[in-house]
Design a protein around this motif. Structure first.
Motif, PDB file in Angstrom:
ATOM      1  N   GLU A 106      29.254  62.345  32.240  1.00 58.33           N
ATOM      2  CA  GLU A 106      28.686  62.887  33.576  1.00 58.33           C
ATOM      3  C   GLU A 106      30.195  63.086  34.422  1.00 58.33           C
ATOM      4  N   ALA A 107      31.096  61.963  34.364  1.00 56.66           N
ATOM      5  CA  ALA A 107      32.087  62.129  35.232  1.00 56.66           C
ATOM      6  C   ALA A 107      33.286  63.330  34.679  1.00 56.66           C
ATOM      7  N   GLY A 108      33.229  63.504  33.339  1.00 58.34           N
ATOM      8  CA  GLY A 108      34.189  64.244  32.537  1.00 58.34           C
ATOM      9  C   GLY A 108      34.213  65.543  33.004  1.00 58.34           C
ATOM     10  N   VAL A 109      33.482  66.275  33.827  1.00 55.41           N
ATOM     11  CA  VAL A 109      33.618  67.400  34.353  1.00 55.41           C
ATOM     12  C   VAL A 109      34.627  67.359  35.546  1.00 55.41           C
ATOM     13  N   HIS A 110      35.077  66.337  36.094  1.00 59.18           N
ATOM     14  CA  HIS A 110      35.957  66.281  37.075  1.00 59.18           C
ATOM     15  C   HIS A 110      37.188  67.234  36.814  1.00 59.18           C
ATOM     16  N   PRO A 111      37.693  67.853  37.702  1.00 54.94           N
ATOM     17  CA  PRO A 111      38.855  68.868  37.415  1.00 54.94           C
ATOM     18  C   PRO A 111      40.153  68.300  37.001  1.00 54.94           C
ATOM     19  N   ASN A 112      40.507  66.864  37.046  1.00 61.25           N
ATOM     20  CA  ASN A 112      41.585  66.343  36.485  1.00 61.25           C
ATOM     21  C   ASN A 112      41.416  66.058  35.116  1.00 61.25           C
ATOM     22  N   VAL A 113      40.379  66.165  34.643  1.00 57.17           N
ATOM     23  CA  VAL A 113      40.065  65.331  33.044  1.00 57.17           C
ATOM     24  C   VAL A 113      40.255  66.456  32.060  1.00 57.17           C
ATOM     25  N   SER A 114      41.182  66.232  31.254  1.00 56.12           N
ATOM     26  CA  SER A 114      41.833  67.521  30.376  1.00 56.12           C
ATOM     27  C   SER A 114      41.254  67.286  28.886  1.00 56.12           C
ATOM     28  N   ALA A 115      40.558  65.835  28.644  1.00 58.67           N
ATOM     29  CA  ALA A 115      40.091  65.785  27.432  1.00 58.67           C
ATOM     30  C   ALA A 115      39.130  64.406  27.428  1.00 58.67           C
ATOM     31  N   LEU A 116      38.320  64.599  26.559  1.00 58.06           N
ATOM     32  CA  LEU A 116      37.480  63.123  26.542  1.00 58.06           C
ATOM     33  C   LEU A 116      37.593  62.458  25.295  1.00 58.06           C
ATOM     34  N   VAL A 117      37.374  61.177  25.313  1.00 58.90           N
ATOM     35  CA  VAL A 117      37.447  60.245  23.955  1.00 58.90           C
ATOM     36  C   VAL A 117      36.174  59.222  24.137  1.00 58.90           C
ATOM     37  N   TYR A 118      35.398  59.464  22.976  1.00 61.21           N
ATOM     38  CA  TYR A 118      34.429  58.326  22.904  1.00 61.21           C
ATOM     39  C   TYR A 118      34.827  57.276  21.904  1.00 61.21           C
TER      40      TYR A 118
END
Length: 266
Positions: A106-118
């Motif tokens: 959900e919050a990963g669409v934030h403009p500061n987020v460059s990559a996601l790790v689960y």
């Protein structure tokens, strides 16, 4: 009338159909170099569960913050992550463990987020009934150990030690049990409205000995998002039992080629 088995097949088939639109992007997109990492914990924990990973990331010069997830409602939990993301200066890797994956999606669409790790995490699609999806896989043993005092839930000690932190020394597991933060039942009813993994480079660490989130469900989620995936022979708490490998995956998501050496890590 559609029985449960038929419903399960339809649900999984529908989820798999989205692969064509998403699979491959996360695996092929090269993450930009980031100097910030934000870590989000899940149920049966608090922000201290990240200390071993956090120390390794800080050792590589990364500005790293562990969010204190309130575990009240999904909306309030997402806002807690967004407030931390707002404070980051530049590209940021957002990392979620377990239920924390809901916040990453959900919050990963934030403009500061460059990559996601689960990390052994939930990874819902937008608007998805994640419990219904999870129910199409065998139920993990930890589910039977959840205790409720009214609307407040927690994991009982026996289930915590055996099914949540099964590969940790008992003394370490008991410390983590002691700082477990209860969650509100209404948190579990929340659905995400965004699926950031559809748009951003994504990484997934599967815990092969997980008794809290079914490993096959984790593999399904990682494949669906086209994530760069590693498998760790670990309990649900790979962030504690395998911190070197988890930190290295985060470093890769942050665009770093150097890694933590298990032989020299503190």
């Amino acid at each position: 009338m559609m029985n449960r088995r038929t419903f399960s097949k339809v649900l999984v088939a529908g989820a798999a159909a989205s692969l064509a639109a998403t699979r491959g992007f996360a695996a092929t997109a090269k993450p930009v170099q980031a100097r910030n990492v934000v870590l989000v914990h899940g149920l049966f924990a608090d922000g201290s569960c990240w200390l071993d990973v956090l120390a390794r990331l800080q050792g590589h010069g990364l500005n790293t913050t562990s969010v204190q997830n309130p575990l009240t409602t999904l909306e309030e939990s997402v806002e807690s992550a967004k407030r931390v993301l707002d404070r980051q200066d530049g590209p940021t890797v957002l990392v979620g463990h377990s239920f924390g994956g809901m916040l990453v999606s959900e919050a990963g669409v934030h403009p500061n987020v460059s990559a996601l790790v689960y990390i052994a995490a939930r990874a819902p699609d937008a608007g998805e009934d994640f419990p219904a999806l999870a129910n199409t896989f065998p139920k993990p043993p930890a589910s039977a150990g959840i205790l409720f005092d009214g609307q407040e839930g927690r994991l009982g000690e026996e289930a915590f030690l055996r099914d949540f932190a099964g590969d940790l020394p008992a003394e370490k597991a008991k410390l983590l049990y002691a700082v477990q933060q209860p969650f509100q039942k209404k948190l579990l009813a929340g659905r995400t409205t965004q699926a950031a993994w559809r748009f951003k480079p994504s990484f997934f660490a599967v815990s092969t000995d997980d008794r809290t989130i079914n490993p096959e469900l984790q593999r399904f989620l990682a494949k669906r998002m086209g994530a760069k995936t590693i498998e760790l022979e670990a309990s649900h708490l790979s962030i504690v039992s395998r911190p070197d490998e988890v930190a290295n995956l985060v470093l890769e998501a942050a665009g770093y080629s150097h890694r933590t050496d298990p032989a020299t890590a503190g």
